[in-house]
Scaffold this active site. Structure first.
Site, PDB file in Angstrom:
ATOM      1  N   ILE A   1      35.526  36.907  35.890  1.00  0.00           N
ATOM      2  CA  ILE A   1      36.771  36.519  35.148  1.00  0.00           C
ATOM      3  C   ILE A   1      35.987  34.983  34.675  1.00  0.00           C
ATOM      4  O   ILE A   1      36.632  35.261  33.805  1.00  0.00           O
ATOM      5  CB  ILE A   1      37.706  36.280  36.805  1.00  0.00           C
ATOM      6  CG1 ILE A   1      38.160  37.875  36.770  1.00  0.00           C
ATOM      7  CG2 ILE A   1      38.572  35.099  36.435  1.00  0.00           C
ATOM      8  CD1 ILE A   1      38.987  37.462  38.363  1.00  0.00           C
TER       9      ILE A   1
ATOM     10  N   THR B   1      43.117  29.908  40.121  1.00  0.00           N
ATOM     11  CA  THR B   1      43.792  30.933  39.677  1.00  0.00           C
ATOM     12  C   THR B   1      43.200  32.298  41.201  1.00  0.00           C
ATOM     13  O   THR B   1      43.031  33.132  40.463  1.00  0.00           O
ATOM     14  CB  THR B   1      44.358  31.726  38.545  1.00  0.00           C
ATOM     15  OG1 THR B   1      42.714  31.790  38.082  1.00  0.00           O
ATOM     16  CG2 THR B   1      45.014  30.964  36.995  1.00  0.00           C
ATOM     17  N   SER B   2      42.360  31.617  41.602  1.00  0.00           N
ATOM     18  CA  SER B   2      40.996  32.294  42.368  1.00  0.00           C
ATOM     19  C   SER B   2      41.183  33.098  43.881  1.00  0.00           C
ATOM     20  O   SER B   2      42.624  33.842  44.515  1.00  0.00           O
ATOM     21  CB  SER B   2      39.997  31.704  42.148  1.00  0.00           C
ATOM     22  OG  SER B   2      39.016  32.693  43.301  1.00  0.00           O
ATOM     23  N   ARG B   3      41.166  31.602  44.692  1.00  0.00           N
ATOM     24  CA  ARG B   3      42.145  31.996  46.111  1.00  0.00           C
ATOM     25  C   ARG B   3      42.782  30.245  46.513  1.00  0.00           C
ATOM     26  O   ARG B   3      41.325  29.374  46.256  1.00  0.00           O
ATOM     27  CB  ARG B   3      40.855  31.972  47.128  1.00  0.00           C
ATOM     28  CG  ARG B   3      40.824  33.671  47.653  1.00  0.00           C
ATOM     29  CD  ARG B   3      42.141  34.477  47.567  1.00  0.00           C
ATOM     30  NE  ARG B   3      41.659  35.764  47.564  1.00  0.00           N
ATOM     31  CZ  ARG B   3      42.145  37.066  46.502  1.00  0.00           C
ATOM     32  NH1 ARG B   3      42.732  36.663  45.583  1.00  0.00           N
ATOM     33  NH2 ARG B   3      41.992  37.691  46.977  1.00  0.00           N
TER      34      ARG B   3
ATOM     35  N   ASP C   1      47.878  29.543  40.965  1.00  0.00           N
ATOM     36  CA  ASP C   1      48.822  30.479  41.381  1.00  0.00           C
ATOM     37  C   ASP C   1      48.589  30.746  42.523  1.00  0.00           C
ATOM     38  O   ASP C   1      49.527  32.107  42.910  1.00  0.00           O
ATOM     39  CB  ASP C   1      48.040  32.010  39.981  1.00  0.00           C
ATOM     40  CG  ASP C   1      48.790  32.979  40.241  1.00  0.00           C
ATOM     41  OD1 ASP C   1      50.152  33.156  39.660  1.00  0.00           O
ATOM     42  OD2 ASP C   1      47.992  33.887  40.782  1.00  0.00           O
TER      43      ASP C   1
ATOM     44  N   GLU D   1      49.857  30.573  51.499  1.00  0.00           N
ATOM     45  CA  GLU D   1      51.233  31.409  50.707  1.00  0.00           C
ATOM     46  C   GLU D   1      51.883  32.700  51.432  1.00  0.00           C
ATOM     47  O   GLU D   1      52.740  33.250  50.824  1.00  0.00           O
ATOM     48  CB  GLU D   1      50.160  31.541  48.917  1.00  0.00           C
ATOM     49  CG  GLU D   1      49.111  32.735  48.837  1.00  0.00           C
ATOM     50  CD  GLU D   1      48.614  33.242  48.190  1.00  0.00           C
ATOM     51  OE1 GLU D   1      48.668  34.653  48.216  1.00  0.00           O
ATOM     52  OE2 GLU D   1      48.116  32.820  47.243  1.00  0.00           O
TER      53      GLU D   1
ATOM     54  N   HIS E   1      51.047  33.949  42.554  1.00  0.00           N
ATOM     55  CA  HIS E   1      50.225  35.154  42.332  1.00  0.00           C
ATOM     56  C   HIS E   1      50.339  36.128  41.212  1.00  0.00           C
ATOM     57  O   HIS E   1      50.395  37.181  42.149  1.00  0.00           O
ATOM     58  CB  HIS E   1      49.879  35.550  43.743  1.00  0.00           C
ATOM     59  CG  HIS E   1      48.387  35.490  44.764  1.00  0.00           C
ATOM     60  ND1 HIS E   1      47.643  35.109  45.315  1.00  0.00           N
ATOM     61  CD2 HIS E   1      47.245  36.495  43.357  1.00  0.00           C
ATOM     62  CE1 HIS E   1      46.399  35.957  45.576  1.00  0.00           C
ATOM     63  NE2 HIS E   1      46.167  36.822  44.446  1.00  0.00           N
ATOM     64  N   GLN E   2      50.754  35.746  40.235  1.00  0.00           N
ATOM     65  CA  GLN E   2      50.998  36.537  39.562  1.00  0.00           C
ATOM     66  C   GLN E   2      50.261  37.237  38.280  1.00  0.00           C
ATOM     67  O   GLN E   2      49.766  37.585  37.090  1.00  0.00           O
ATOM     68  CB  GLN E   2      52.483  36.604  38.762  1.00  0.00           C
ATOM     69  CG  GLN E   2      52.216  35.118  37.773  1.00  0.00           C
ATOM     70  CD  GLN E   2      53.332  34.661  36.829  1.00  0.00           C
ATOM     71  OE1 GLN E   2      54.201  34.275  37.473  1.00  0.00           O
ATOM     72  NE2 GLN E   2      53.474  35.566  35.597  1.00  0.00           N
ATOM     73  N   ALA E   3      48.893  36.355  38.429  1.00  0.00           N
ATOM     74  CA  ALA E   3      47.820  36.008  37.602  1.00  0.00           C
ATOM     75  C   ALA E   3      47.219  37.432  36.897  1.00  0.00           C
ATOM     76  O   ALA E   3      46.830  37.913  36.090  1.00  0.00           O
ATOM     77  CB  ALA E   3      46.891  35.335  37.428  1.00  0.00           C
ATOM     78  N   PHE E   4      47.263  38.166  37.966  1.00  0.00           N
ATOM     79  CA  PHE E   4      46.496  39.949  37.863  1.00  0.00           C
ATOM     80  C   PHE E   4      47.891  40.731  37.479  1.00  0.00           C
ATOM     81  O   PHE E   4      47.365  41.818  37.055  1.00  0.00           O
ATOM     82  CB  PHE E   4      46.340  40.616  39.358  1.00  0.00           C
ATOM     83  CG  PHE E   4      47.714  40.833  39.812  1.00  0.00           C
ATOM     84  CD1 PHE E   4      47.916  42.138  39.869  1.00  0.00           C
ATOM     85  CD2 PHE E   4      48.220  40.211  41.170  1.00  0.00           C
ATOM     86  CE1 PHE E   4      48.869  42.383  40.608  1.00  0.00           C
ATOM     87  CE2 PHE E   4      49.211  40.565  41.722  1.00  0.00           C
ATOM     88  CZ  PHE E   4      49.754  41.286  41.725  1.00  0.00           C
TER      89      PHE E   4
END
Length: 332
Positions: free
Chosen positions: A155, A232-234, A258, A263, A295-298
């Site tokens: 990534i 956008t990781s954790r 993200d 969360e 958390h929508q990056a995926f």
């Protein structure tokens, strides 16, 4: 094979059903996340399928083992929510999705970067009210800026490729440097180079004991004043309280995330009609130079299709006694 699928959203059901046409498993979809209150729903299922915010600590794993569960299939890459030592002790195999679409997450990171830099979120809200004033919407050219990439795996390298295309200088940090990152035009940073030079810092590393709160009061104090931070990781990579302090002082120029440290109690659900009991998140959302996505990056068609296909293929490998291609060992 019968599988209990926790945290099943409509899109999970759609894509898992499509992928399952080739595998033929019996999937029981559960809206609830896996936790201490819902673990009993897994009793009698040889395998379960969980997502990023489902809990699989030692106590939950012990309950799963007593109920006959022998396989946990993570439909994600990260596995910090699973106690791997306890799973190994209990004889529970754990598999994950090692690789789905690094482009999906990298592209979302770029979208967040562009939005926070060019104030797209603020412009959108203004123009909805027919306010076309430009005051307060100043950004900067990405071309020629220095971008720090923390974590240069697949990534991170996909993100690097895009940033190099923008004409940025890309510096990286990773405990395990790769020649592929340098071949893209990136270079690994020397001590202190990220803090002194980076106009943008983007996080692409896993959450481990070593990377927990890698962004903290100390690293923020040493950062270039006004830098932008993208995650956008954790969520656990970032000390949110420290970030709030840096935003308030102007040391941090903007934040686009993200993921969020707490969360699990908020993301993947509609809380628009409630009062969210999270003071840290409430304070974070008051800043005009902060963007939060859930958390929508995926979440692209390509990525979700691959996630579901890989997850079900791993379950088939387990059912048929084949070597588990995507097993996570306790050494991980």
């Amino acid at each position: 094979m019968e599988i209990a699928v926790f945290s099943a959203k409509p899109y999970d059901r759609q894509f898992l059903d499509a992928a399952n046409a080739q595998q033929g498993h019996r999937l029981r979809y559960l809206d609830d996340p896996l936790d201490e209150d819902t673990v009993g729903l897994a009793a009698g299922y040889r395998g379960i399928c969980i997502f990023v915010n489902d809990k699989a600590n030692a106590r939950i794993l012990e309950t799963l083992a007593r109920g006959g569960t022998q396989l946990i299939a993570l439909r994600c890459t990260g596995f910090n929510n699973v106690d791997l030592k306890a799973a190994a002790r209990l004889g529970i195999k754990v598999v994950r999705v090692v690789d789905y679409s690094p482009n999906s997450v990298a592209e979302h990171a770029v979208a967040l970067l562009m939005a926070i830099n060019r104030k797209v979120h603020r412009a959108y809200n203004r123009t909805r009210d027919f306010n076309f004033a430009l005051d307060g919407l100043m950004g900067f050219d990405l071309c020629g800026k220095t971008v720090a990439v923390i974590g240069t795996g697949k990534i991170g390298r996909a993100f690097t490729r895009i940033m190099v295309g923008f004409g940025c200088e890309v510096i990286g940090y990773d405990a395990y440097p790769t020649p592929e990152f340098e071949a893209l035009g990136g270079r690994y940073a020397t001590d202190g180079a990220i803090g002194m030079n980076a106009d943008i810092v983007s996080l692409h590393c896993p959450l481990t004991p070593q990377t927990y709160h890698i962004i903290n009061a100390d690293t923020l104090a040493r950062a270039k004043r006004g830098a932008l931070l993208i995650n956008t990781s954790r969520g656990g990579l970032v000390d949110t309280e420290a970030v709030i302090g840096a935003l308030r002082s102007g040391q941090l120029g903007g934040l686009a995330i993200d993921v969020y440290e707490q969360e699990a109690d908020v993301f993947f659900r509609d809380l628009s009609g409630t009062i969210v009991d999270d003071d840290v998140l409430q304070r974070l959302m008051t800043f005009p130079n902060v963007i939060v996505t859930g958390h929508q990056a995926f979440m692209t068609r390509e990525a979700v299709s691959t996630i579901c296909e890989t997850t079900l293929r791993s379950i088939t490998e387990f059912e048929t006694g084949q070597p588990l291609s995507n097993e996570i060992s306790v050494d991980a």
